[in-house]
Design a protein around this motif. Structure first.
Motif, mmCIF file in Angstrom:
data_model
loop_
_atom_site.group_PDB
_atom_site.id
_atom_site.type_symbol
_atom_site.label_atom_id
_atom_site.label_comp_id
_atom_site.label_asym_id
_atom_site.label_seq_id
_atom_site.Cartn_x
_atom_site.Cartn_y
_atom_site.Cartn_z
ATOM 1 N N GLU A 228 0.830 -1.202 0.000
ATOM 2 C CA GLU A 228 0.000 0.000 0.000
ATOM 3 C C GLU A 228 0.869 1.260 0.000
ATOM 4 O OE1 GLU A 228 -4.061 -0.100 2.292
ATOM 5 O OE2 GLU A 228 -2.575 -1.133 3.491
ATOM 6 N N VAL A 229 1.897 1.237 0.840
ATOM 7 C CA VAL A 229 2.785 2.397 0.952
ATOM 8 C C VAL A 229 3.465 2.682 -0.372
ATOM 9 C CG1 VAL A 229 4.892 3.266 2.026
ATOM 10 C CG2 VAL A 229 3.156 2.133 3.429
ATOM 11 N N GLU A 230 4.040 1.631 -0.989
ATOM 12 C CA GLU A 230 4.789 1.840 -2.229
ATOM 13 C C GLU A 230 3.875 2.188 -3.392
ATOM 14 O OE1 GLU A 230 7.850 2.268 -2.162
ATOM 15 O OE2 GLU A 230 8.146 1.545 -0.115
ATOM 16 N N ASP A 231 2.682 1.603 -3.448
ATOM 17 C CA ASP A 231 1.733 1.950 -4.510
ATOM 18 C C ASP A 231 1.346 3.422 -4.426
ATOM 19 O OD1 ASP A 231 1.725 -0.587 -5.533
ATOM 20 O OD2 ASP A 231 -0.240 -1.163 -4.747
ATOM 21 N N GLU A 232 1.076 3.888 -3.218
ATOM 22 C CA GLU A 232 0.654 5.277 -3.064
ATOM 23 C C GLU A 232 1.811 6.227 -3.343
ATOM 24 O OE1 GLU A 232 -1.810 8.072 0.109
ATOM 25 O OE2 GLU A 232 -1.952 5.884 0.197
ATOM 26 N N LEU A 233 3.014 5.880 -2.882
ATOM 27 C CA LEU A 233 4.179 6.719 -3.181
ATOM 28 C C LEU A 233 4.399 6.841 -4.688
ATOM 29 C CD1 LEU A 233 6.952 5.705 -0.597
ATOM 30 C CD2 LEU A 233 5.876 7.949 -0.874
ATOM 31 N N LEU A 234 4.264 5.712 -5.395
ATOM 32 C CA LEU A 234 4.444 5.726 -6.840
ATOM 33 C C LEU A 234 3.408 6.626 -7.502
ATOM 34 C CD1 LEU A 234 5.860 4.622 -9.370
ATOM 35 C CD2 LEU A 234 4.232 2.708 -9.341
ATOM 36 N N ALA A 235 2.145 6.503 -7.087
ATOM 37 C CA ALA A 235 1.076 7.314 -7.673
ATOM 38 C C ALA A 235 1.317 8.800 -7.426
ATOM 39 C CB ALA A 235 -0.269 6.889 -7.099
ATOM 40 N N ILE A 236 1.768 9.139 -6.222
ATOM 41 C CA ILE A 236 2.035 10.549 -5.897
ATOM 42 C C ILE A 236 3.172 11.085 -6.763
ATOM 43 C CG2 ILE A 236 2.841 12.126 -4.105
ATOM 44 C CD1 ILE A 236 1.512 10.216 -2.047
ATOM 45 N N ARG A 237 4.250 10.314 -6.872
ATOM 46 C CA ARG A 237 5.400 10.748 -7.669
ATOM 47 C C ARG A 237 5.021 10.922 -9.133
ATOM 48 N NH1 ARG A 237 9.438 6.422 -7.406
ATOM 49 N NH2 ARG A 237 10.739 7.850 -8.585
ATOM 50 N N GLU A 238 4.225 9.978 -9.646
ATOM 51 C CA GLU A 238 3.806 10.061 -11.044
ATOM 52 C C GLU A 238 2.978 11.320 -11.293
ATOM 53 O OE1 GLU A 238 3.479 5.243 -11.945
ATOM 54 O OE2 GLU A 238 1.811 6.338 -11.041
ATOM 55 N N ALA A 239 2.034 11.577 -10.399
ATOM 56 C CA ALA A 239 1.165 12.738 -10.570
ATOM 57 C C ALA A 239 1.956 14.039 -10.489
ATOM 58 C CB ALA A 239 0.061 12.719 -9.516
ATOM 59 N N ILE A 240 2.844 14.140 -9.513
ATOM 60 C CA ILE A 240 3.621 15.371 -9.342
ATOM 61 C C ILE A 240 4.575 15.578 -10.519
ATOM 62 C CG2 ILE A 240 5.417 16.453 -7.929
ATOM 63 C CD1 ILE A 240 4.010 15.317 -5.474
#
Length: 500
Positions: A228-240
């Protein structure tokens, strides 16, 4: 399934942020309670209707200035926690200004209202962003519903303190109103005692220097699994990454991106609409309205206190409906329900006799019941859901500024309505409620035709609902992720020289 310790902690930190709304609810109800105090009127030489309108407007001026120009930049530059703390400090300063204003000097009292508006403009910008950025998509609406419920908690405290002091105006003297004002420092002190012991949001950490380890540590406190942590971090980085490369990493995206411009307009209408449903006016001027029905100040204070108490219970309806039925459903049902209540209040108030300049007891009870029924429709819909929707529809690059601007549209509209309402009520009496009924019907129709549903959509992918690009999928290509929605836990360092 029983909630985990991390889920409970996620609720705790969200409720700390939601406490900012207690500041708003308490202050919005304080002046209404003060208008019931003869000692307050005597202290400030019986303010005219225009001065009373100015006192209400002064708060909104401070809130609008802070929300439009300072709340977003402060929350983006220094962090969401600093935004909440700065707001709490200003509320404490303003409380003392109001409580200890020199006798007859209403100018100092008004200045205190301006400062308290500045404080709330900062806190009410940072608070909903904080909650939205740390909540899971599937329960974001439920947690955010407590934001509006805490407004009712603030009203609850203010009105019950007001009722207690209204019972003993002779013994308390000027402290029958000063006590109502001074109690306002309680919540900002509690916020300051906790806000720097809760984590900053991971989205803020990544946006400021790509501080992945700090973002990861924050997420580990509120997510149950490493995946969950890594999926959300990836999504945040991609969006930013996408926002910085394809749109703009600064506030210029507010007018460059057509999708964001659309959201800004829709959200401003929703927030402005919230204040012309009739609730904002009722919360500030219910005492004046009830004086048309009852003559006993203590009875009016009790009705206001009971209304605030039921407001907490009514808002709780949002916790189980907003993620089940959706934001759009609540907006429409709430708008129609409020319109029916306003039509009935207008009819009952205008078509029944008023012996001795007040209504008979059965008519009075009917009007109070309708006011409570109005709150039942308002609290979970145009109360709670407007804040939920505002906090979740903007992309990271503009979220703080956009939320500040949209939420303070409430005060822009409210300042206009609050200024003219006492005169409007004096000239038109109960017929003013037909005006609010028409507004509520129009708001329901606006939602039907223009507002898309956002329940259970992640913050990073919500742009697609408004004609924008999916920031996660587009950003996935920029950061080199094979699957933009799923991080491989063993190789989270993809294209991440910055972390090294």
């Amino acid at each position: 399934m029983a909630p985990t310790g991390k889920t409970v902690y996620n609720w705790y930190i969200s409720l700390v942020a939601a406490s900012c709304m207690v500041l708003y609810g308490y202050d919005a109800s304080t002046f209404n309670a003060l208008q019931n105090s003869t000692n307050w009127k005597n202290y400030f030489n019986h303010p005219t209707e225009n001065i009373i309108g100015a006192i209400n407007t002064s708060y909104t001026v401070g809130a609008v200035v802070a929300g439009f120009f300072f709340g977003g930049p402060l929350a983006d530059w220094a962090g969401r926690r600093v935004g909440m703390a700065a707001g709490a400090i200003l509320v404490i300063i303003a409380t003392f200004m109001q409580c200890f204003a020199p006798r007859g000097n209403v100018g100092v009292f008004i200045a205190g209202r301006v400062v308290i508006g500045l404080g709330q403009g900062l806190a009410l910008t940072a608070g909903p962003i904080y909650i939205g950025e740390l909540s899971r998509p599937e329960v974001r609406g439920t947690i955010m519903s407590f934001w509006q419920m805490f407004y009712s908690v603030g009203s609850f405290i203010a009105y019950w303190v007001g009722y207690a002091t209204a019972k003993h105006p002779g013994k308390l003297g000027d402290w029958d109103w000063k006590m109502v004002v001074i109690f306002q420092i309680l919540m900002p002190i509690l916020i300051l005692a906790q806000v720097f012991f809760i984590p900053e949001t991971p989205r803020w950490y990544i946006q400021h220097g790509n501080r992945l380890e700090e973002a990861r540590a924050a997420l580990h406190k509120v997510r149950d699994t490493e995946q969950e942590v890594e999926d959300e971090l990836l999504a945040i980085r991609e969006a930013i990454e996408f926002e910085a490369e394809a749109i703009s990493s600064n506030y210029s995206a507010l007018w460059k991106d057509r999708s964001i411009r659309k959201r800004l307009l829709l959200c401003m209408i929703l927030n402005g609409g919230q204040q012309i449903t009739g609730q904002g006016t009722l919360n500030s001027y219910s005492t004046i309205i009830y004086k048309k029905v009852f003559k006993d100040p203590a009875k009016i204070a009790l009705i206001n206190a009971l209304n605030a108490t039921f407001g907490i219970l009514f808002t709780l309806n949002a916790t189980w409906t907003v993620d089940r039925f959706g934001r759009k459903f609540l907006f429409i049902v709430g708008g129609i329900g409020m319109a029916c209540c306003m039509i009935t209040v207008a009819a009952v108030g205008s078509e029944t006799p008023s012996p001795g300049d007040s209504k008979t007891q059965p008519v009075g009870i009917a009007i109070v019941f309708l006011m409570f029924l109005f709150a039942l429709f308002y609290k979970p819909s145009w109360g709670a859901t407007v804040w939920i929707y505002t906090g979740e529809i903007f992309s990271m690059n503009v979220r703080a500024q956009a939320v500040g601007m949209c939420s303070q549209t409430q005060n822009v509209v409210n300042s206009i309505v609050q200024q003219f309402f006492p005169i409007f009520l004096k000239n038109c009496s109960w017929y003013v409620f037909y005006f609010f009924a028409g507004i509520n019907v129009m708001l329901a129709l606006f939602v039907v035709f223009f507002i898309p549903e956002t329940k259970k959509v992640s913050l990073e992918e919500i742009d697609t609902l408004f004609g924008g690009t999916n920031h996660v999928e587009a950003g996935g290509e920029l950061v080199g992720a094979k699957d933009p929605h799923h991080a491989e836990v063993e190789r989270v360092e993809i294209t991440d020289e910055k972390r090294a």
